[in-house]
Design an enzyme around this catalytic site. Structure first.
Site, PDB file in Angstrom:
ATOM      1  N   ASP A  29     -73.339 -29.805  77.386  1.00  0.00           N
ATOM      2  CA  ASP A  29     -73.019 -31.223  77.607  1.00  0.00           C
ATOM      3  C   ASP A  29     -73.912 -31.796  78.713  1.00  0.00           C
ATOM      4  O   ASP A  29     -73.884 -32.996  78.989  1.00  0.00           O
ATOM      5  CB  ASP A  29     -71.527 -31.435  77.894  1.00  0.00           C
ATOM      6  CG  ASP A  29     -71.059 -30.751  79.170  1.00  0.00           C
ATOM      7  OD1 ASP A  29     -71.858 -29.997  79.785  1.00  0.00           O
ATOM      8  OD2 ASP A  29     -69.892 -30.967  79.554  1.00  0.00           O
ATOM      9  N   SER A  30     -74.744 -30.942  79.311  1.00  0.00           N
ATOM     10  CA  SER A  30     -75.791 -31.424  80.218  1.00  0.00           C
ATOM     11  C   SER A  30     -76.693 -32.426  79.498  1.00  0.00           C
ATOM     12  O   SER A  30     -77.419 -33.181  80.143  1.00  0.00           O
ATOM     13  CB  SER A  30     -76.626 -30.255  80.754  1.00  0.00           C
ATOM     14  OG  SER A  30     -77.047 -29.409  79.714  1.00  0.00           O
ATOM     15  N   LYS A  62     -68.227 -23.428  73.680  1.00  0.00           N
ATOM     16  CA  LYS A  62     -68.049 -23.073  75.095  1.00  0.00           C
ATOM     17  C   LYS A  62     -67.119 -24.092  75.713  1.00  0.00           C
ATOM     18  O   LYS A  62     -67.158 -25.275  75.353  1.00  0.00           O
ATOM     19  CB  LYS A  62     -69.404 -23.082  75.822  1.00  0.00           C
ATOM     20  CG  LYS A  62     -69.272 -22.854  77.336  1.00  0.00           C
ATOM     21  CD  LYS A  62     -70.620 -22.651  78.008  1.00  0.00           C
ATOM     22  CE  LYS A  62     -71.282 -23.920  78.471  1.00  0.00           C
ATOM     23  NZ  LYS A  62     -70.502 -24.739  79.439  1.00  0.00           N
ATOM     24  N   GLU A  71     -71.312 -20.162  86.866  1.00  0.00           N
ATOM     25  CA  GLU A  71     -72.242 -21.121  87.481  1.00  0.00           C
ATOM     26  C   GLU A  71     -72.007 -21.219  88.979  1.00  0.00           C
ATOM     27  O   GLU A  71     -70.862 -21.424  89.429  1.00  0.00           O
ATOM     28  CB  GLU A  71     -72.068 -22.506  86.812  1.00  0.00           C
ATOM     29  CG  GLU A  71     -73.020 -23.557  87.377  1.00  0.00           C
ATOM     30  CD  GLU A  71     -73.144 -24.818  86.517  1.00  0.00           C
ATOM     31  OE1 GLU A  71     -72.629 -24.830  85.377  1.00  0.00           O
ATOM     32  OE2 GLU A  71     -73.755 -25.781  87.004  1.00  0.00           O
TER      33      GLU A  71
HETATM   34  O1  KIV Z   1     -74.079 -28.016  79.889  1.00  0.00           O
HETATM   35  C1  KIV Z   1     -74.823 -27.078  80.237  1.00  0.00           C
HETATM   36  O2  KIV Z   1     -76.043 -27.121  80.085  1.00  0.00           O
HETATM   37  C2  KIV Z   1     -74.195 -25.918  80.843  1.00  0.00           C
HETATM   38  C3  KIV Z   1     -75.098 -24.921  81.510  1.00  0.00           C
HETATM   39  C4  KIV Z   1     -75.511 -25.445  82.838  1.00  0.00           C
HETATM   40  C5  KIV Z   1     -74.474 -23.584  81.598  1.00  0.00           C
HETATM   41  O3  KIV Z   1     -73.020 -25.791  80.825  1.00  0.00           O
END
Ligand code: KIV
Length: 277
Positions: free
Chosen positions: A47-48, A116, A185
């Site tokens: 979700d980044s 996730k 993280e």
């Molecule tokens: O959203 C994402 O990219 C993540 C990573 C930083 C593990 O959760």
């Protein structure tokens, strides 16, 4: 390179053999293809994407529809890597029914291999329900960006003995609930090593030291395409943004001064046809 899809069993075997697991984020078709061709084990459609692709201030506003849209593109570009769809904020917290239904969309609509979700012991019942519906779950503990406000900001987690033990217990609870892997993280290296030793499932670190079973980075950080800020744990392997800017400026200048397109970029027609127009 072996073109068979990476499986959960392959990832588990890597942990057991002491071989490192690789994970990289990707949010679109061409990037997914590059990551896949590089032999990276798993692609996280994180979700980044809300920040690095859509320009949001945080990951909080990201919607299910946005995630599904990007996951579909990534799945189309992937043949070998194991694809993980990241459940956005409020897609799994409201009710178990909603959580299972939304997790199902990542698998049925987008074609992801698993989902996730962020959270520790308090999310174990959600993990259990989604796994119970036949959908593999990768957990995410430590700094959980969706609830960064509750954590009082983007800070390293588990720095004192009490909060460190909470994270150890969370990892165990998530494993017990059926999670097949855990992202950790921004936690101290020593704590990440301890959790990696205590659980039987693979751990993937981001700002968690080298003793995790694997490592993940955000693609835009690794290639220098996100210039707003760079966390301490990032290693930038190439700085693409200035190179791309340079190419764009060159294009603009060549169009403006008539150097582009050249004759080699154009098409011809027969002289007798040309005479008729
Ligand atoms: O959203 C994402 O990219 C993540 C990573 C930083 C593990 O959760």
């Amino acid at each position: 390179m072996d073109q068979k899809k990476v499986t959960i069993a392959d990832l588990q075997k890597k942990k057991e053999a002491g071989q490192k697991i690789t994970m990289m984020t990707a949010y679109d078709y061409p990037t997914a293809g590059l990551v896949d061709q590089a032999g990276i084990d798993t692609i996280l459609v994180g979700d980044s994407l809300g920040m690095v692709m859509l320009g949001y201030e945080s990951t909080v506003p990201v919607t299910m529809d946005e995630m599904i849209h990007h996951c579909k593109a990534v799945c189309r570009g992937t043949s070998r890597s194991f694809v993980i769809g990241d459940m956005p904020f409020m897609s799994y917290q409201v009710s178990i029914e909603k959580a299972v239904e939304n997790a199902g969309r990542f698998i049925k609509e987008a074609g992801c291999e698993c989902v996730k979700l962020e959270g520790g012991t308090e999310m174990a019942h959600v993990v259990r329900a989604i796994v119970g519906a036949g959908i593999p779950v990768c957990a995410h503990i430590g700094l959980t960006p969706q609830t960064a406000t509750k954590l009082s900001g983007f800070k390293v987690q588990g720095k004192d003995a009490e909060s460190a033990m909470e994270l150890v217990n969370s990892a165990k609870a998530l494993e017990e609930a059926g999670a097949f892997m855990i992202v950790m993280e921004c936690i101290p290296d020593l704590l990440a090593a301890r959790i990696t030793e205590e659980v039987n499932i693979p751990t993937i670190g981001i700002g968690a030291g080298k003793d995790c079973d694997g490592q993940v980075l955000v693609y835009h950080d690794l290639v220098g395409l996100f210039e707003r800020f760079t966390p301490k744990f990032v290693k930038q392997y190439i700085n693409l943004a200035p190179k791309i800017r340079e190419a764009l400026v060159q294009f603009r200048e060549e169009v403006e001064n008539g150097d582009f397109p050249g004759p080699e970029h154009g098409f011809t027609m027969k002289e007798e046809e040309a005479k008729k127009i």
